[in-house]
Design a protein around this motif. Structure first.
Motif, PDB file in Angstrom:
ATOM      1  N   GLN A 222      -6.372   3.256   0.140  1.00 49.93           N
ATOM      2  CA  GLN A 222      -5.177   4.039  -0.181  1.00 49.93           C
ATOM      3  C   GLN A 222      -5.522   5.522  -0.345  1.00 49.93           C
ATOM      4  O   GLN A 222      -4.784   6.394   0.137  1.00 49.93           O
ATOM      5  CB  GLN A 222      -4.537   3.473  -1.447  1.00 49.93           C
ATOM      6  CG  GLN A 222      -3.918   2.111  -1.217  1.00 49.93           C
ATOM      7  CD  GLN A 222      -3.834   1.245  -2.455  1.00 49.93           C
ATOM      8  OE1 GLN A 222      -4.132   1.697  -3.562  1.00 49.93           O
ATOM      9  NE2 GLN A 222      -3.445  -0.011  -2.283  1.00 49.93           N
TER      10      GLN A 222
ATOM     11  N   TRP B  98      -6.227   7.001   3.170  1.00 52.46           N
ATOM     12  CA  TRP B  98      -5.030   7.197   3.977  1.00 52.46           C
ATOM     13  C   TRP B  98      -4.066   8.198   3.357  1.00 52.46           C
ATOM     14  O   TRP B  98      -3.299   8.856   4.079  1.00 52.46           O
ATOM     15  CB  TRP B  98      -4.371   5.852   4.255  1.00 52.46           C
ATOM     16  CG  TRP B  98      -5.066   5.173   5.403  1.00 52.46           C
ATOM     17  CD1 TRP B  98      -6.181   4.381   5.342  1.00 52.46           C
ATOM     18  CD2 TRP B  98      -4.725   5.270   6.780  1.00 52.46           C
ATOM     19  NE1 TRP B  98      -6.553   3.980   6.592  1.00 52.46           N
ATOM     20  CE2 TRP B  98      -5.668   4.495   7.501  1.00 52.46           C
ATOM     21  CE3 TRP B  98      -3.712   5.910   7.485  1.00 52.46           C
ATOM     22  CZ2 TRP B  98      -5.632   4.369   8.887  1.00 52.46           C
ATOM     23  CZ3 TRP B  98      -3.668   5.781   8.874  1.00 52.46           C
ATOM     24  CH2 TRP B  98      -4.616   5.019   9.557  1.00 52.46           C
TER      25      TRP B  98
ATOM     26  N   SER C 241       4.299   0.029   6.203  1.00 51.91           N
ATOM     27  CA  SER C 241       3.044  -0.617   6.591  1.00 51.91           C
ATOM     28  C   SER C 241       3.357  -1.938   7.271  1.00 51.91           C
ATOM     29  O   SER C 241       4.431  -2.513   7.090  1.00 51.91           O
ATOM     30  CB  SER C 241       2.137  -0.824   5.370  1.00 51.91           C
ATOM     31  OG  SER C 241       2.691  -1.751   4.450  1.00 51.91           O
TER      32      SER C 241
ATOM     33  N   ILE D 117      -5.099  -0.530   3.802  1.00 45.39           N
ATOM     34  CA  ILE D 117      -4.607   0.142   2.597  1.00 45.39           C
ATOM     35  C   ILE D 117      -4.325  -0.859   1.477  1.00 45.39           C
ATOM     36  O   ILE D 117      -3.470  -0.625   0.617  1.00 45.39           O
ATOM     37  CB  ILE D 117      -3.354   0.989   2.895  1.00 45.39           C
ATOM     38  CG1 ILE D 117      -2.261   0.161   3.577  1.00 45.39           C
ATOM     39  CG2 ILE D 117      -3.722   2.178   3.770  1.00 45.39           C
ATOM     40  CD1 ILE D 117      -0.939   0.908   3.743  1.00 45.39           C
TER      41      ILE D 117
ATOM     42  N   GLY E 253       0.771  -1.236   0.000  1.00 51.39           N
ATOM     43  CA  GLY E 253       0.000   0.000   0.000  1.00 51.39           C
ATOM     44  C   GLY E 253       0.801   1.285   0.000  1.00 51.39           C
ATOM     45  O   GLY E 253       0.274   2.337  -0.387  1.00 51.39           O
TER      46      GLY E 253
ATOM     47  N   ALA F  87       1.349   3.078  -3.541  1.00 53.06           N
ATOM     48  CA  ALA F  87       0.127   3.707  -4.057  1.00 53.06           C
ATOM     49  C   ALA F  87      -0.182   5.006  -3.322  1.00 53.06           C
ATOM     50  O   ALA F  87      -0.556   6.012  -3.943  1.00 53.06           O
ATOM     51  CB  ALA F  87      -1.040   2.738  -3.934  1.00 53.06           C
ATOM     52  N   ILE F  88      -0.037   5.011  -2.013  1.00 52.54           N
ATOM     53  CA  ILE F  88      -0.260   6.237  -1.238  1.00 52.54           C
ATOM     54  C   ILE F  88       0.724   7.321  -1.667  1.00 52.54           C
ATOM     55  O   ILE F  88       0.353   8.495  -1.852  1.00 52.54           O
ATOM     56  CB  ILE F  88      -0.144   5.950   0.268  1.00 52.54           C
ATOM     57  CG1 ILE F  88      -1.323   5.097   0.729  1.00 52.54           C
ATOM     58  CG2 ILE F  88      -0.081   7.251   1.078  1.00 52.54           C
ATOM     59  CD1 ILE F  88      -1.205   4.606   2.162  1.00 52.54           C
TER      60      ILE F  88
END
Length: 244
Positions: free
Chosen positions: A222, A225, A137, A216, A49, A52-53
């Protein structure tokens, strides 16, 4: 894009720098880890995740991202230089391809670890970020410790410099229903190598973040967050400035 890292976003001096050591599950040609390929989709190989964030955030003003470009099983950038850079076991899973001799370790360091940290040091020196967001994460449950409870939605990690962490914990405490860990699920006094080297050693404000992966794992989580991380960073910067 470099073999060891990827740099995206706005590197204008004074901006916010996202740093994500474990953003990729890529295993380069010529390296055989000797594991079931399915494990490359698991937490032992990648911080699910975070890439992507990061890519969402760099579409917004003032954000750049420096992302690890190989799996943490190939080279774990968030370790001090040494054998732990290429782990022999992760969450109970043996990694046969990391049974390296001295020349093998040196190759991983030369090919990935040193270029990553050299480039990050140069970026920090030229960008002079107002804040570094160290983005990681964590898995909701370790296979090697199935009875361990991990209730936190987000954890804040730090070592000696608690300035950013203290402000971040204050901001997050105002969010109803959010379960926040202070030095959970890991302690930054033990796992903070990249920020020790590139933030704490230079007095740069930073926030060490761990987000639980089940929150996420899809686009909706995603996006949610990413919004939370943008708010957190901007609030921490505002509060820090107010403190003088």
């Amino acid at each position: 894009m470099n073999e060891a890292y990827e740099l995206i976003g706005d590197t204008t001096p004074g901006g916010i720098l996202i740093e994500a050591d474990h953003a990729s599950a890529h295993v380069p040609d010529g390296i055989d880890l000797g594991i079931d390929p399915a494990l490359l989709n698991e937490h032992i190989a990648i911080d699910i995740g975070v890439a992507a964030i990061s890519r969402i955030l760099v579409q917004r003003p003032g954000f750049a991202a420096f992302l690890g470009n190989v799996s943490r099983l190939v080279c774990d950038y968030n370790r001090d230089e040494g054998p732990k850079v290429a782990p022999g076991i992760s969450d109970g899973h043996p990694i046969p391809g990391n049974a390296l001799d001295a020349n093998g370790y040196e190759q991983r360091l030369t090919q990935f670890y040193r270029p990553y940290h050299t480039a990050l040091a140069e970026l920090v020196a030229t960008m002079k970020p107002s804040l570094i967001l160290s983005l990681h994460s964590f898995t909701p449950r370790l296979q090697s410790r199935p009875n361990e409870q991990r209730p936190w939605h987000i954890g804040i990690l730090y070592n000696q410099d608690r300035r950013g962490a203290a402000l971040a914990l204050d901001v997050l405490a105002r969010e109803p229903g959010l379960v926040v860990g202070d030095q959970q699920p890991y302690s930054g006094t033990a796992l903070n190598a990249t920020m020790d080297r590139h933030a704490e050693a230079h007095g740069i404000l930073y926030i060490g973040v761990e987000i639980r992966q089940d929150l996420i794992g899809d686009a909706a989580g995603q996006a949610q967050w990413a919004d939370r991380m943008e708010h957190l960073c901007r609030q921490v910067l505002s509060m820090h400035a107010a403190l003088g």
